[in-house]
Scaffold this active site. Structure first.
Site, short mmCIF file in Angstrom:
data_model
loop_
_atom_site.label_atom_id
_atom_site.label_comp_id
_atom_site.label_asym_id
_atom_site.label_seq_id
_atom_site.Cartn_x
_atom_site.Cartn_y
_atom_site.Cartn_z
N TYR A 173 0.82 -1.21 0.00
CA TYR A 173 0.00 0.00 0.00
C TYR A 173 0.86 1.26 0.00
O TYR A 173 0.67 2.16 -0.83
CB TYR A 173 -0.92 -0.01 1.21
CG TYR A 173 -1.75 1.25 1.34
CD1 TYR A 173 -2.87 1.45 0.54
CD2 TYR A 173 -1.41 2.25 2.26
CE1 TYR A 173 -3.63 2.61 0.65
CE2 TYR A 173 -2.17 3.41 2.38
CZ TYR A 173 -3.27 3.59 1.57
OH TYR A 173 -4.02 4.73 1.68
N LYS A 177 1.40 4.28 -2.93
CA LYS A 177 1.06 5.69 -2.74
C LYS A 177 2.27 6.59 -3.01
O LYS A 177 2.11 7.74 -3.44
CB LYS A 177 0.51 5.91 -1.34
CG LYS A 177 -0.87 5.27 -1.12
CD LYS A 177 -1.91 5.79 -2.10
CE LYS A 177 -3.30 5.27 -1.79
NZ LYS A 177 -4.33 5.82 -2.70
#
Length: 251
Positions: A173, A177
């Site tokens: 994750y 990002k």
């Protein structure tokens, strides 16, 4: 802190503009759609599940429109672009957190899912809607990123999270990002400054991103930061990462 580190105040609406919010049937995306509707925009509620999107649009009211949009399905993205037509504001909110922790415990499938949705899906949607945005008088792109994707904050103490406790974790994750942040900067640099392209670090919020999570703040608070970026004046900044409160965050 300089003026360049703080977002300008919004000009009073209502705004006669058209917005699309991906992943808008729940969480931060739903709140962004709600607040843009309050500002007088026409809002397309993008949702992977057609029924959930239609339900969200009905709950939002005020002329909200549902469009089926699965950011990892090229045919779905193309259909959505054709359905929406004209567009002034694109909010790339759809995202996933597939789990996994450090390099030893994160699978390639988890990494692929994170990048396919959070990065490649965001790029695919932006590319599909770019012609419409370039026809707009006030084009805006808002990429919902994460403070956990900031390399500066990940490499030292920061106000967003306890970096010592989570150091090296959330590989899929958080690294996706970081990629979103890079895509934001490079997209802004490649387009005319008339197209404002910025990323948002919404802070930890109670959403469906992490099932069962009860820690975190109100998604509506984070949404207000996205709305500020969506409705920047023409003199506003581009190519930056911003915290939900309107202060600039480091890459």
């Amino acid at each position: 802190m300089t003026d360049r580190d703080i977002l300008p105040e919004l000009i009073d609406g209502p705004f006669d503009r058209i917005a699309l919010v991906t992943g808008a049937n729940s969480g931060i995306g739903y709140q962004i759609a709600d607040q843009l509707l309050d500002r007088g925009l026409t809002v397309w509620v993008g949702a992977r599940d057609e029924t959930r999107g239609a339900d969200a649009a009905e709950r939002l009211g005020r002329g909200a429109r549902a469009v089926q949009l699965d950011v990892v399905d090229p045919e779905s993205v193309a259909r959505a672009a054709k359905t929406v037509g004209d567009l002034d504001v694109l909010v790339n909110n759809a995202g996933v957190n597939p789990g996994g922790e450090d390099i030893a415990s994160t699978s390639l499938d988890q990494l692929r899912l994170a990048y396919e949705t959070n990065v490649f899906g965001l790029i695919a949607v932006t590319q599909a809607f770019l012609p419409a945005l370039q026809r707009s008088a006030h084009p805006r792109v808002v990429n919902v990123s994460s403070g956990t994707g900031s390399l500066t904050w990940n490499s030292g103490p920061n106000p967003q999270f306890d970096w010592e406790r989570v150091r090296g974790g959330g590989l899929a994750y958080r690294s996706s990002k970081t990629a979103v942040n890079a895509v934001t900067l490079l997209t802004a640099q490649s387009l005319d400054e008339r197209v404002k392209v910025n990323a948002l670090a919404p802070g930890l919020r109670v959403t469906n991103l992490i099932p069962g999570m009860t820690a975190g703040g109100d998604p509506a608070e984070a949404a207000s930061g996205a709305v500020r970026l969506a409705l920047l004046p023409d003199s506003g900044p581009t190519g930056a990462l911003w915290s939900w409160d309107g202060t600039r965050a480091p890459w």
